[in-house]
Motif scaffolding. Sequence first.
Motif, PDB file in Angstrom:
ATOM      1  N   PHE A   1     -43.452   7.942  -6.805  1.00 45.11           N
ATOM      2  CA  PHE A   1     -43.296   9.228  -6.567  1.00 45.11           C
ATOM      3  C   PHE A   1     -44.500   9.548  -5.468  1.00 45.11           C
ATOM      4  O   PHE A   1     -45.409   9.012  -5.320  1.00 45.11           O
ATOM      5  N   GLU A   2     -43.943  10.283  -4.411  1.00 38.42           N
ATOM      6  CA  GLU A   2     -44.679  10.830  -3.142  1.00 38.42           C
ATOM      7  C   GLU A   2     -45.330  12.269  -3.644  1.00 38.42           C
ATOM      8  O   GLU A   2     -44.766  13.204  -3.771  1.00 38.42           O
ATOM      9  N   ILE A   3     -46.414  12.137  -3.505  1.00 45.28           N
ATOM     10  CA  ILE A   3     -47.255  13.486  -3.986  1.00 45.28           C
ATOM     11  C   ILE A   3     -48.459  13.929  -2.846  1.00 45.28           C
ATOM     12  O   ILE A   3     -49.076  12.995  -2.697  1.00 45.28           O
ATOM     13  N   ARG A   4     -48.593  15.009  -2.726  1.00 45.79           N
ATOM     14  CA  ARG A   4     -49.890  15.510  -1.816  1.00 45.79           C
ATOM     15  C   ARG A   4     -50.726  16.365  -2.671  1.00 45.79           C
ATOM     16  O   ARG A   4     -50.129  17.250  -3.451  1.00 45.79           O
ATOM     17  N   TYR A   5     -51.917  15.890  -2.673  1.00 44.55           N
ATOM     18  CA  TYR A   5     -52.985  16.828  -3.373  1.00 44.55           C
ATOM     19  C   TYR A   5     -53.679  17.430  -1.987  1.00 44.55           C
ATOM     20  O   TYR A   5     -53.886  17.113  -1.249  1.00 44.55           O
TER      21      TYR A   5
ATOM     22  N   GLU B   1     -52.349  12.113   0.366  1.00 44.54           N
ATOM     23  CA  GLU B   1     -50.965  11.888   0.249  1.00 44.54           C
ATOM     24  C   GLU B   1     -50.954  10.758  -0.660  1.00 44.54           C
ATOM     25  O   GLU B   1     -51.809   9.520  -0.330  1.00 44.54           O
TER      26      GLU B   1
ATOM     27  N   SER C   1     -52.905   9.272 -11.257  1.00 39.53           N
ATOM     28  CA  SER C   1     -53.381   9.910 -10.102  1.00 39.53           C
ATOM     29  C   SER C   1     -54.036  11.251  -9.818  1.00 39.53           C
ATOM     30  O   SER C   1     -54.950  11.175  -9.203  1.00 39.53           O
ATOM     31  N   ALA C   2     -53.154  12.094 -10.417  1.00 42.05           N
ATOM     32  CA  ALA C   2     -53.858  13.517 -10.348  1.00 42.05           C
ATOM     33  C   ALA C   2     -55.266  13.479 -11.219  1.00 42.05           C
ATOM     34  O   ALA C   2     -56.485  14.022 -10.732  1.00 42.05           O
TER      35      ALA C   2
ATOM     36  N   THR D   1     -51.386  23.779  -4.364  1.00 44.69           N
ATOM     37  CA  THR D   1     -50.522  23.227  -3.357  1.00 44.69           C
ATOM     38  C   THR D   1     -50.430  24.496  -2.508  1.00 44.69           C
ATOM     39  O   THR D   1     -49.871  25.498  -3.002  1.00 44.69           O
TER      40      THR D   1
ATOM     41  N   ARG E   1     -47.762   9.775 -12.107  1.00 44.65           N
ATOM     42  CA  ARG E   1     -48.326  11.052 -11.851  1.00 44.65           C
ATOM     43  C   ARG E   1     -49.658  11.516 -12.338  1.00 44.65           C
ATOM     44  O   ARG E   1     -50.774  12.178 -11.744  1.00 44.65           O
TER      45      ARG E   1
END
Length: 247
Positions: free
Chosen positions: A82-86, A99, A108-109, A126, A105
């Motif tokens: 999954f591509e996630i931006r924090y 990124e 990572s979070a 976000t 998920r």
Amino acid sequence: MAGHSKFKNIMHRKGQQDAFRSRMFAKLSREISIASKVGGVDPNSNPRLRLAIQSAKSQSMPKENIQRAVNKGGGSSSEDYFEIRYEGYGPGGVAILVEALTDNRNRSAGNIRTYFVKHGGQMSETGSVGFMFDRVGEIRYSTAVGSEERIMKAVMEVGANDMETNEKEYTIICNCELLSTMSITLEDILGEAKSVRVTWKPKNRVSISQEKEDLLMKLFEALQDDDDVQNIYSNFEIDKYPYPNLV
């Protein structure tokens, strides 16, 4: 004893450099594999893959590593990421975008939130930081490629948005949608670029105290050491930093 200590220091630094290089290659490989899986294994018809390969080459990643990553992404057994931006704020109110490419998920979070809190920052919602940055294409050339006049002429010819210079390199800014085709055109004129990437460019930069800066560096290092983190962007005013994807 002095010589022995010096040797140990040199080996310690070399070990750190090797570890960083290994992590960097792993992150580049992951991006290449994801790009191959999403858009196909042909870089000529897959702009994201082309940019990923260019980025890997700019970091001197071996050709066999690049091809292995392409093949892995093109195979049916490649992992799902999954591509996630924090988004968040570091010490001194510095804005930070992170990124990540992750297969988990929650992991990572949780990890990234811990890094922020431990080093005097906090994660935020976000959009709370993203408005402070512009999403742009960036092409970098060493000043050895030619005079500023020559580069400016090429920049005007391809219709780039802006160009920044310092004593070591030229940085050409363009719309991210045009990055792939523009980099190809510039390569025909100037040769292969030092790096080509889509990036988050801060609209304004901020300075902080030395005490806050030391804490911020520790936050950056913790984030960069995380296997899920691909890129880190900040509006912190900085001249040099060892990570190529931190601006």
